[in-house]
Design a protein around this motif. Structure first.
Motif, PDB file in Angstrom:
ATOM      1  N   LEU A 114       0.787  -1.126  -0.025  1.00  0.00           N
ATOM      2  CA  LEU A 114      -0.037   0.038  -0.035  1.00  0.00           C
ATOM      3  C   LEU A 114       0.996   1.164  -0.229  1.00  0.00           C
ATOM      4  CD1 LEU A 114      -2.557  -0.811   2.615  1.00  0.00           C
ATOM      5  CD2 LEU A 114      -2.987  -0.674   0.106  1.00  0.00           C
ATOM      6  N   ARG A 115       0.633   1.967  -1.155  1.00  0.00           N
ATOM      7  CA  ARG A 115       1.193   3.613  -0.834  1.00  0.00           C
ATOM      8  C   ARG A 115       0.463   4.410  -0.260  1.00  0.00           C
ATOM      9  NH1 ARG A 115       4.386   3.030  -6.716  1.00  0.00           N
ATOM     10  NH2 ARG A 115       5.803   1.417  -6.367  1.00  0.00           N
ATOM     11  N   SER A 116      -0.672   4.153  -0.075  1.00  0.00           N
ATOM     12  CA  SER A 116      -1.502   5.149   0.566  1.00  0.00           C
ATOM     13  C   SER A 116      -1.328   4.845   2.334  1.00  0.00           C
ATOM     14  CB  SER A 116      -3.013   4.887   0.019  1.00  0.00           C
ATOM     15  OG  SER A 116      -3.019   4.986  -1.218  1.00  0.00           O
ATOM     16  N   LYS A 117      -1.562   5.999   2.864  1.00  0.00           N
ATOM     17  CA  LYS A 117      -1.214   5.898   4.220  1.00  0.00           C
ATOM     18  C   LYS A 117      -2.715   5.503   4.827  1.00  0.00           C
ATOM     19  CE  LYS A 117       2.276   9.113   5.073  1.00  0.00           C
ATOM     20  NZ  LYS A 117       2.617  10.453   5.478  1.00  0.00           N
ATOM     21  N   LEU A 118      -2.633   4.647   5.943  1.00  0.00           N
ATOM     22  CA  LEU A 118      -3.569   3.820   6.761  1.00  0.00           C
ATOM     23  C   LEU A 118      -3.429   4.023   8.187  1.00  0.00           C
ATOM     24  CD1 LEU A 118      -4.789   0.922   4.638  1.00  0.00           C
ATOM     25  CD2 LEU A 118      -5.943   3.148   4.816  1.00  0.00           C
ATOM     26  N   ALA A 159      -2.443   2.944  11.933  1.00  0.00           N
ATOM     27  CA  ALA A 159      -1.479   1.667  12.219  1.00  0.00           C
ATOM     28  C   ALA A 159      -2.469   0.579  12.806  1.00  0.00           C
ATOM     29  CB  ALA A 159      -0.200   1.921  13.133  1.00  0.00           C
ATOM     30  N   ASP A 160      -3.464   1.206  13.387  1.00  0.00           N
ATOM     31  CA  ASP A 160      -4.321   0.039  13.938  1.00  0.00           C
ATOM     32  C   ASP A 160      -5.794   0.024  12.975  1.00  0.00           C
ATOM     33  OD1 ASP A 160      -5.688   2.832  14.276  1.00  0.00           O
ATOM     34  OD2 ASP A 160      -5.991   2.596  16.372  1.00  0.00           O
ATOM     35  N   ALA A 161      -5.707   0.324  11.831  1.00  0.00           N
ATOM     36  CA  ALA A 161      -6.686   0.248  10.910  1.00  0.00           C
ATOM     37  C   ALA A 161      -7.441  -1.071  10.784  1.00  0.00           C
ATOM     38  CB  ALA A 161      -6.460   0.825   9.476  1.00  0.00           C
ATOM     39  N   GLN A 162      -8.556  -1.388  11.048  1.00  0.00           N
ATOM     40  CA  GLN A 162      -9.101  -2.793  10.696  1.00  0.00           C
ATOM     41  C   GLN A 162      -9.897  -2.863   9.297  1.00  0.00           C
ATOM     42  OE1 GLN A 162      -9.348  -5.183  13.510  1.00  0.00           O
ATOM     43  NE2 GLN A 162      -7.893  -3.746  14.308  1.00  0.00           N
ATOM     44  N   VAL A 163      -9.075  -3.671   8.531  1.00  0.00           N
ATOM     45  CA  VAL A 163      -9.559  -3.821   7.143  1.00  0.00           C
ATOM     46  C   VAL A 163     -10.283  -5.086   7.038  1.00  0.00           C
ATOM     47  CG1 VAL A 163      -8.514  -3.902   4.815  1.00  0.00           C
ATOM     48  CG2 VAL A 163      -7.464  -2.453   6.480  1.00  0.00           C
ATOM     49  N   VAL A 164     -11.121  -5.264   6.187  1.00  0.00           N
ATOM     50  CA  VAL A 164     -11.995  -6.441   5.850  1.00  0.00           C
ATOM     51  C   VAL A 164     -10.701  -7.178   4.911  1.00  0.00           C
ATOM     52  CG1 VAL A 164     -13.863  -7.306   4.520  1.00  0.00           C
ATOM     53  CG2 VAL A 164     -13.874  -5.197   5.797  1.00  0.00           C
TER      54      VAL A 164
END
Length: 372
Positions: A339-343, A345-350
């Motif tokens: 991923l080159r986009s920032k998310l 650090a604790d993002a919950q991704v499906v």
């Protein structure tokens, strides 16, 4: 039944109805008050697993494409002209060595010229010997006064002229010998014959191409990169290209072009290929130049949803609702993507199944199984 009994029956029925109504009202009064129904929770669209972005150290590479060419080419041509091709000694695909005879020109006329010039040299040498003997005799006789100084000087001049004539005829002889040697067309270096244009029987001039060699059998891959990418390329970096038959060939960056094309704004990178492959000059191949390792924020590829030509991930918030976020992807390795986009650090991704979701829907988050 007599007539007087009917009024009595009507009064009894009325009394019974009144009693029933009274009992029903009392029961209503005694029933506990009903509670208001709570609003129902929104239905879950599906059960999903969630993952968090993972930082990994991944190799970084530049993708490129370009032709496979000879490292250097050697054009084999005769150094003398006006002679017929008598024999072509090799064919296309042959591996040759430096100094190997590749073609022979007809040399009969030159051999005749050689014998003639050798005779001229012998004659010139005899003339010089005679002139030298005359000078020696003149010097001896000159001491007695029998010859004048002018005659002695003439003998000396004749000797010098004979010596010059001998040198000239000797040079002509060397020239014939050189031409005779040049009727044997030699390989300038080791290589592989890539083309043959000479035809037996043709009378060729000096410089006419007979063969073309891939010097030392070395091949190069020449991809093109723009100025931004070129800044990362350095000599000695490893490269790998894939041929049309699927074969992978390793190589090493030899150099990057010092200038960019004025028409495309791109520059060529020269990659020396390892030997032993089926690569051939003239092929076109895609590949990559390895630039070393660099950190990467990664997710499983199943978490990326492609929609309308763009990449999305679905984030799950604290109330188990999902929201789509557009992302930019980069490198791929195994089953993960950068991923080159920032998310956060604790993002919950499906983790998977995002293609069946839409913004704002409710999901049920599957809890991870306890480790035993």
């Amino acid at each position: 039944m007599n007539i007087t009994s009917k009024p009595k029956l009507r009064r009894g029925a009325a009394v019974a109805v009144v009693l029933l109504l009274a009992v029903g009202g009392a029961m209503l009064l005694l029933r506990p008050p009903t509670r208001a129904l709570a609003p129902s929770a929104p239905a879950s669209a599906m059960t999903v697993e969630v993952v968090t972005p993972d930082n990994r150290d991944w190799p970084r590479a530049l993708q490129g494409s370009g032709p496979v060419t000879a490292w250097q080419e050697i054009i084999v041509s005769p150094e003398t002209g006006g002679y017929r091709i008598a024999e072509l000694m090799v064919d296309v695909g042959a591996t040759v060595r430096r100094g190997q005879v590749l073609a022979r020109l007809a040399d009969e006329g030159l051999r005749v010229d050689l014998r003639k010039q050798e005779a001229v040299v012998a004659q010139s040498r005899s003339s010089l010997e005679q002139a030298s003997a005359n000078v020696r005799r003149a010097k001896v006789v000159g001491t007695t006064g029998s010859l004048s100084a002018q005659q002695i000087e003439e003998y000396r001049i004749t000797e010098d002229s004979a010596r010059a004539t001998l040198q000239s005829s000797q040079a002509d002889l060397d020239s014939v010998k050189l031409k005779l040697t040049q009727t044997r067309v030699l390989a300038a270096d080791d290589g592989v014959v890539s083309s043959k244009t000479g035809v037996v029987g043709n009378v060729v001039s000096a410089g006419t191409e007979l063969f073309r060699l891939v010097r030392q059998g070395r091949l190069e891959w020449r991809p093109e990169f723009d100025a931004r990418e070129l800044a990362s390329v350095q000599a000695g970096q490893k490269a790998e290209l894939t041929l049309l038959n699927g074969e992978r060939v390793e190589g090493t960056v030899r150099m990057a072009a010092p200038t960019l094309s004025t028409t495309t704004g791109r520059a060529t990178v020269y990659v020396s290929l390892n030997g032993g492959s089926t690569a051939r000059a003239g092929m076109f191949a895609s590949g990559l130049v390895r630039l070393g390792n660099a950190p990467a924020l990664t997710l499983p590829q199943s978490a990326i949803v492609m929609r309308d030509g763009r990449a999305y991930v679905y984030l799950v918030d604290g109330s188990s609702k999902v929201s789509a976020q557009a992302v930019t992807t980069g490198r791929r390795q195994d089953d993960r993507v950068e991923l080159r986009s920032k998310l956060p650090a604790d993002a919950q991704v499906v983790a998977s199944g995002g293609a069946f979701l839409s913004d704002g829907v409710q999901v049920t988050v599957k809890q991870p199984e306890a480790k035993r």
